[in-house]
Design an enzyme around this catalytic site. Structure first.
Site, PDB file in Angstrom:
ATOM      1  N   HIS A 128       0.857  -1.157   0.073  1.00 55.87           N
ATOM      2  CA  HIS A 128      -0.238  -0.020   0.038  1.00 55.87           C
ATOM      3  C   HIS A 128       0.907   1.412  -0.075  1.00 55.87           C
ATOM      4  O   HIS A 128       0.272   2.345  -0.158  1.00 55.87           O
ATOM      5  CB  HIS A 128      -0.904  -0.147   1.202  1.00 55.87           C
ATOM      6  CG  HIS A 128      -0.280   0.208   2.709  1.00 55.87           C
ATOM      7  ND1 HIS A 128       0.054  -0.621   3.553  1.00 55.87           N
ATOM      8  CD2 HIS A 128      -0.112   1.617   3.071  1.00 55.87           C
ATOM      9  CE1 HIS A 128       0.419  -0.125   4.372  1.00 55.87           C
ATOM     10  NE2 HIS A 128       0.387   0.945   4.219  1.00 55.87           N
ATOM     11  N   ASP A 164       0.207  -7.339   1.358  1.00 51.11           N
ATOM     12  CA  ASP A 164       0.410  -6.116   1.678  1.00 51.11           C
ATOM     13  C   ASP A 164       1.957  -6.114   1.623  1.00 51.11           C
ATOM     14  O   ASP A 164       2.646  -5.291   2.435  1.00 51.11           O
ATOM     15  CB  ASP A 164      -0.084  -5.493   2.858  1.00 51.11           C
ATOM     16  CG  ASP A 164       0.084  -4.164   2.628  1.00 51.11           C
ATOM     17  OD1 ASP A 164       0.158  -3.461   1.779  1.00 51.11           O
ATOM     18  OD2 ASP A 164      -0.047  -3.441   3.913  1.00 51.11           O
ATOM     19  N   GLY A 195       3.618   6.239   8.145  1.00 52.51           N
ATOM     20  CA  GLY A 195       5.098   6.319   7.840  1.00 52.51           C
ATOM     21  C   GLY A 195       6.028   5.284   8.398  1.00 52.51           C
ATOM     22  O   GLY A 195       7.163   4.864   7.910  1.00 52.51           O
ATOM     23  N   ASN A 196       5.617   4.525   9.311  1.00 51.15           N
ATOM     24  CA  ASN A 196       5.953   3.436   9.775  1.00 51.15           C
ATOM     25  C   ASN A 196       5.722   2.116   8.915  1.00 51.15           C
ATOM     26  O   ASN A 196       6.323   1.160   8.991  1.00 51.15           O
ATOM     27  CB  ASN A 196       5.717   3.030  11.074  1.00 51.15           C
ATOM     28  CG  ASN A 196       6.579   3.493  12.216  1.00 51.15           C
ATOM     29  OD1 ASN A 196       5.965   4.359  13.162  1.00 51.15           O
ATOM     30  ND2 ASN A 196       7.636   3.229  12.407  1.00 51.15           N
ATOM     31  N   SER A 197       4.821   2.224   7.911  1.00 49.87           N
ATOM     32  CA  SER A 197       4.345   1.278   7.175  1.00 49.87           C
ATOM     33  C   SER A 197       5.510   0.760   6.306  1.00 49.87           C
ATOM     34  O   SER A 197       6.184   1.449   5.770  1.00 49.87           O
ATOM     35  CB  SER A 197       3.319   1.534   6.217  1.00 49.87           C
ATOM     36  OG  SER A 197       1.928   1.786   6.938  1.00 49.87           O
ATOM     37  N   LEU A 207     -11.941 -19.665  -7.804  1.00 47.04           N
ATOM     38  CA  LEU A 207     -13.038 -20.405  -8.434  1.00 47.04           C
ATOM     39  C   LEU A 207     -14.120 -19.490  -9.191  1.00 47.04           C
ATOM     40  O   LEU A 207     -14.972 -20.169  -9.847  1.00 47.04           O
ATOM     41  CB  LEU A 207     -13.857 -20.796  -7.260  1.00 47.04           C
ATOM     42  CG  LEU A 207     -13.142 -21.942  -6.352  1.00 47.04           C
ATOM     43  CD1 LEU A 207     -14.261 -22.069  -5.128  1.00 47.04           C
ATOM     44  CD2 LEU A 207     -12.910 -23.177  -7.046  1.00 47.04           C
ATOM     45  N   GLY A 208     -13.891 -18.333  -9.202  1.00 48.79           N
ATOM     46  CA  GLY A 208     -14.716 -17.424 -10.005  1.00 48.79           C
ATOM     47  C   GLY A 208     -15.940 -17.278  -9.481  1.00 48.79           C
ATOM     48  O   GLY A 208     -17.213 -17.423 -10.094  1.00 48.79           O
TER      49      GLY A 208
END
Length: 312
Positions: free
Chosen positions: A60, A90, A164-166, A218-219
């Site tokens: 992200h 992520d 900002g730590n992400s 599986l749709g």
């Protein structure tokens, strides 16, 4: 005369925090993502994990970026290239243009214990290379990503995180990266999450090899629903809920297998399915192209339906 504070020995807790920072801090980067107009779009953190400049961060942080740059704690500024990202976990991998870059040692998250010391390093709110410390609060958490998927075996910690730590590293007292910080519960006090490094390494290996992570599907669209007591007793089902199909892709594997809207999936290759989250977990990449058996409640009947998941 009091001893100079600089010569006083560190207590064991402080010594571990300092050791963790000394070992990993130089490899932490501030990641800046730019939009098509050249303006900053988002920022976060990352950690260099190979000598040739590969960086682990969050998907992200870099999603939809037109350009990326990374700055090190020593002031170096490098152009970064997106190797690949996986919104489902992520995790993203970048490659820096510099040479002779510091890199951190990757540990293992499987052996973590609740209560052990952890250190978070990152760039919260743009403050470069900030260190916070805490403990492992819980293990084995499941976290829903922004894309709607689930990440299993997430580490919960009370080491404070801020925007900002992400993408920054969660580090053990021994100085090994054991997680990638990803989220916090904003209104709460000290409830933060990191993706276990075992998951991050698995994803990074595939991103570096293929640029993406293969999964199967599986749709179908489905939702978790209650199973009536009468049906549970008649078919001797232990679970209270299942995954009811609400839609089928026109060219999907589910429609080809003649699944129907309203069918309730209660098992996947013999494993109990209590809802849509169980299906997400079951549809790993190795399932693609391989026939599996779905246990399906269709009105009052319990059917076994063979279906071949397709690669995403």
């Amino acid at each position: 005369m009091p001893l100079d504070v600089l010569t006083q020995p560190l207590d064991p807790y402080s010594a571990q925090v300092v050791q963790a920072f000394d070992r990993v801090g130089p490899a932490v980067v501030h990641v800046m993502a730019f939009g098509k107009d050249g303006r900053p779009a988002s920022q976060g953190s990352g950690v260099i994990f190979t000598p040739d400049g590969y960086v682990l961060t969050n998907s992200h942080v870099v999603a939809n970026a037109a350009g990326l740059r990374a700055s090190l704690t020593d002031g170096q500024d490098c152009q970064a290239v997106l190797v690949g990202d996986d919104p489902a976990t992520d995790i993203a991998v970048l490659r820096l243009s510099g040479t002779g870059l510091p890199h951190a040692e990757l540990g293992a998250s499987a052996g973590l214990r609740v209560g052990q010391l952890v250190v978070a390093i990152g760039n919260p709110l743009g403050f470069t290379c900030t260190v916070t410390a805490g403990i492992v609060s819980a293990l084995g958490r499941t976290l829903r990503t922004r894309s709607g998927g689930l990440i299993d075996s997430v580490i919960q910690t009370d080491a404070p995180l801020n925007p900002g730590n992400s993408g920054g590293p969660l580090v053990s007292g021994a100085g090994a990266v054991i997680g990638i910080n990803t989220a916090m519960i904003a209104p709460a006090q000290g409830i933060c999450f990191a993706i276990g490094i075992d998951t991050a390494i698995w994803v990074a290996t595939r991103l570096m090899h293929d640029g993406r992570v293969r999964r199967s599907r599986l749709g179908i669209s489905a939702q978790t629903v209650q199973i009536t007591t009468r049906l549970r007793r008649f078919h001797r089902l232990e679970q209270l809920t299942g995954a009811m199909i609400s839609d089928l892709a026109a060219d999907g594997a589910g429609r080809q297998a003649e699944l129907e809207v309203g069918d309730v999936v209660v098992s996947f290759d013999g494993a109990v399915v209590t809802g849509i989250d169980d299906l997400h977990r079951a549809l790993i990449s190795e399932r693609a192209g391989t026939s599996v058996s779905l246990g399906v409640l269709r009105r009052t009947e319990l059917l076994t339906v063979p279906v071949v998941p397709r690669e995403t």
